[in-house]
Design an enzyme around this catalytic site. Structure first.
Site, PDB file in Angstrom:
ATOM      1  N   GLY A  56      -4.725  -5.084   6.905  1.00  0.00           N
ATOM      2  CA  GLY A  56      -5.881  -4.189   6.885  1.00  0.00           C
ATOM      3  C   GLY A  56      -6.948  -4.549   7.898  1.00  0.00           C
ATOM      4  O   GLY A  56      -7.507  -3.684   8.581  1.00  0.00           O
ATOM      5  N   ARG A 116     -13.548  -7.888  -1.175  1.00  0.00           N
ATOM      6  CA  ARG A 116     -12.889  -7.606   0.110  1.00  0.00           C
ATOM      7  C   ARG A 116     -12.346  -6.168   0.074  1.00  0.00           C
ATOM      8  O   ARG A 116     -11.687  -5.762  -0.864  1.00  0.00           O
ATOM      9  CB  ARG A 116     -11.752  -8.585   0.348  1.00  0.00           C
ATOM     10  CG  ARG A 116     -10.954  -8.352   1.636  1.00  0.00           C
ATOM     11  CD  ARG A 116      -9.713  -7.515   1.409  1.00  0.00           C
ATOM     12  NE  ARG A 116      -8.865  -7.461   2.604  1.00  0.00           N
ATOM     13  CZ  ARG A 116      -7.790  -6.666   2.710  1.00  0.00           C
ATOM     14  NH1 ARG A 116      -7.448  -5.868   1.724  1.00  0.00           N
ATOM     15  NH2 ARG A 116      -7.082  -6.669   3.805  1.00  0.00           N
ATOM     16  N   VAL A 117     -12.654  -5.426   1.117  1.00  0.00           N
ATOM     17  CA  VAL A 117     -12.116  -4.076   1.247  1.00  0.00           C
ATOM     18  C   VAL A 117     -11.293  -4.050   2.530  1.00  0.00           C
ATOM     19  O   VAL A 117     -11.754  -4.496   3.582  1.00  0.00           O
ATOM     20  CB  VAL A 117     -13.260  -3.037   1.297  1.00  0.00           C
ATOM     21  CG1 VAL A 117     -12.727  -1.679   1.699  1.00  0.00           C
ATOM     22  CG2 VAL A 117     -13.940  -2.934  -0.067  1.00  0.00           C
ATOM     23  N   GLY A 118     -10.073  -3.554   2.437  1.00  0.00           N
ATOM     24  CA  GLY A 118      -9.196  -3.487   3.604  1.00  0.00           C
ATOM     25  C   GLY A 118      -9.331  -2.163   4.323  1.00  0.00           C
ATOM     26  O   GLY A 118     -10.354  -1.488   4.256  1.00  0.00           O
ATOM     27  N   ASP A 119      -8.259  -1.791   5.005  1.00  0.00           N
ATOM     28  CA  ASP A 119      -8.284  -0.562   5.800  1.00  0.00           C
ATOM     29  C   ASP A 119      -8.038   0.698   4.976  1.00  0.00           C
ATOM     30  O   ASP A 119      -8.459   1.791   5.354  1.00  0.00           O
ATOM     31  CB  ASP A 119      -7.207  -0.623   6.902  1.00  0.00           C
ATOM     32  CG  ASP A 119      -5.798  -0.812   6.337  1.00  0.00           C
ATOM     33  OD1 ASP A 119      -5.656  -1.487   5.300  1.00  0.00           O
ATOM     34  OD2 ASP A 119      -4.852  -0.276   6.930  1.00  0.00           O
ATOM     35  N   THR A 153       0.886  -1.167   0.000  1.00  0.00           N
ATOM     36  CA  THR A 153       0.000   0.000   0.000  1.00  0.00           C
ATOM     37  C   THR A 153       0.918   1.209   0.000  1.00  0.00           C
ATOM     38  O   THR A 153       2.095   1.090   0.330  1.00  0.00           O
ATOM     39  CB  THR A 153      -0.825  -0.008   1.310  1.00  0.00           C
ATOM     40  OG1 THR A 153      -1.631  -1.186   1.336  1.00  0.00           O
ATOM     41  CG2 THR A 153      -1.724   1.205   1.456  1.00  0.00           C
ATOM     42  N   THR A 170       0.141   1.004   6.363  1.00  0.00           N
ATOM     43  CA  THR A 170       0.262  -0.105   5.426  1.00  0.00           C
ATOM     44  C   THR A 170       0.365  -1.375   6.272  1.00  0.00           C
ATOM     45  O   THR A 170       0.883  -1.336   7.378  1.00  0.00           O
ATOM     46  CB  THR A 170       1.522   0.026   4.544  1.00  0.00           C
ATOM     47  OG1 THR A 170       2.694  -0.009   5.378  1.00  0.00           O
ATOM     48  CG2 THR A 170       1.533   1.317   3.754  1.00  0.00           C
ATOM     49  N   GLY A 171      -0.129  -2.478   5.745  1.00  0.00           N
ATOM     50  CA  GLY A 171      -0.041  -3.722   6.514  1.00  0.00           C
ATOM     51  C   GLY A 171      -1.386  -4.425   6.604  1.00  0.00           C
ATOM     52  O   GLY A 171      -2.236  -4.273   5.720  1.00  0.00           O
TER      53      GLY A 171
HETATM   54  N1  GLY Z   1      -3.424  -2.382   4.151  1.00  0.00           N
HETATM   55  C1  GLY Z   1      -3.865  -2.819   2.910  1.00  0.00           C
HETATM   56  C2  GLY Z   1      -4.913  -3.846   2.975  1.00  0.00           C
HETATM   57  O1  GLY Z   1      -4.973  -4.629   3.914  1.00  0.00           O
HETATM   58  O2  GLY Z   1      -5.691  -3.903   2.056  1.00  0.00           O
END
Ligand code: GLY
Length: 409
Positions: free
Chosen positions: A298, A272-275, A244, A295-296
């Site tokens: 999510g 799927r949606v992350g953070d 990210t 980043t990491g």
């Molecule tokens: N931090 C990016 C994700 O998990 O999508």
């Protein structure tokens, strides 16, 4: 460069495992923290971002220094990796979902006007960070997702394009073929190439790994992945990346903004949606306090509302580093400090206070077989600085790895 299976095993897998399973010191590195505390020079203007934004900092810094808007400066940084087909964590060339389709997430916050925009699960549009800004500027909404977000982007004037590069498609195919024993991918029984799955339950663990990687090497060769890229491709399959980029920028006057963009977790389920597009998780900016992003892992960051937690911590008087470390500790608390589980996640926070003080903090020192996590900084001098890690050593990432015979010696 010739890829050697033994090299791979000895570095990526054995190295990570021996770190992870031999009871290394995983105490929080408080003394190290104090020694290496990068609370910044409090110089303004200043831009901080993830390491993959490093080469785009000069242009963005000059723009900011010449009076450019803080959000536009941050967007100049993250647009670089979005446009770069060789950065497989963001935009064009991002690693796809389990169906081989690239789905992108992004958000932004404009401090001076206290506005925000976000998009999630967008297909076929490369510069989703700019689409997030367009949502902020051209709608009464904060977040659009999926097909609606794509149609909005096209209406605004963003071109539709195929985001799946050959590089990313081949990695996806490698993942698909080598992780799909229970479906119809890969050679069938009738094929002369068919072999029983390498991870037959009776196989001793080290043989299991050697067989699996040997098979992956063969599949990678059959797919046409060049020898010099095979090691990295196998690594992406074993440890799905969630790369990210986040960027925050503050100008001389103390105006501040931030943005985050990503292709998300590789091989994720469609939708799927992350953070990254979640305001308060992947990015949060408050013009009275500062800006932070992540980043990491999510899913873990969403559960602690990481970026918002950091801003609220700084509002209460914590330094950028203390604020970020507290958010990491909440993640640790969510797993009752169980290091066997925590080793499978990782998180990096990029934190900028409005006075120009900054910090990069991470749960672990690095991903497996990689250099230490870094924060990129430009305040007139451009540099990469190591993050301050809560735990020593590397994370392992999903999927959990079986213990190797050599580890028990
Ligand atoms: N931090 C990016 C994700 O998990 O999508």
């Amino acid at each position: 460069m010739t890829f050697s299976r033994r090299d791979f095993l000895s570095t990526a897998v054995l190295g990570s495992l021996s770190l992870g399973l031999k009871g290394q010191d995983t105490k929080p590195q408080d003394s190290t923290m104090r020694r290496t505390m990068n609370v910044g020079s409090s110089k303004r203007p200043i831009i901080v971002c993830a390491a993959n934004g490093f080469k785009y900092l000069d242009d963005a810094y000059a723009f900011l220094k010449n009076g450019g808007d803080t959000l536009d400066a941050a967007l100049r940084v993250v647009k670089g990796p979005e446009d770069d087909p060789n950065d497989d964590s963001v935009g064009l060339g991002g690693l796809p979902n389990e169906e081989g389709v690239v789905e992108l997430d992004a958000c932004c916050m404009h401090g001076p006007t206290r506005r925000a925009g976000a998009v999630g699960g967008v297909r076929n549009i490369k510069n989703v960070s700019l689409v997030a800004k367009a949502v902020m500027e051209h709608t009464a909404h904060v977040m659009l997702v999926g097909d609606g977000a794509e149609r909005f982007a096209v209406a605004i004037g963003f071109p539709r394009e195929n985001l799946l590069t050959e590089h990313s498609r081949k990695r996806w195919l490698l993942w698909k073929e080598t992780h799909s024993y229970n479906d119809w991918w890969g050679p069938g029984l009738a094929s002369p190439d068919w072999k029983p799955p390498a991870d037959a339950p009776s196989a001793p663990h080290s043989e299991l790994w050697e067989n699996m990687i040997k098979r992956m090497e063969q599949v990678a060769a059959d797919i046409g992945i060049q020898p010099e890229y095979r090691r990295a491709a196998i690594r992406d399959v074993l440890f799905p990346p969630k790369g990210t980029i986040h960027c925050s920028a503050v100008n001389e006057k103390g105006e501040i903004s931030g943005c985050t963009t990503t292709s998300g977790l590789a091989w994720k389920l469609p939708g799927r949606v992350g953070d990254s597009p979640i305001i308060g998780a992947g990015c949060y900016t408050d013009r009275d306090v500062g800006s932070a992003g992540a980043t990491g892992s999510g899913e873990e960051n969403i559960k602690v509302a990481g970026a918002h937690t950091i801003i609220e911590n700084m509002r209460k008087g914590m330094s950028p580093q203390e604020a970020g470390t507290d958010a990491l500790r909440r993640m640790v608390r969510n797993y009752n400090n169980d290091r066997d589980k925590l080793r499978f996640l990782d998180m990096v926070y990029y934190i900028l206070r409005k006075d120009g003080a900054y910090a990069g903090v991470s749960l672990w020192e690095s991903y497996p077989d990689e250099e230490q996590h870094k924060i990129a900084v430009h305040d007139g001098s451009k540099r990469l600085e190591k993050t301050v890690a809560l735990f020593k050593g590397a994370s392992i990432n999903w999927p959990p790895i079986p213990k190797l015979k050599s580890d028990s010696k």
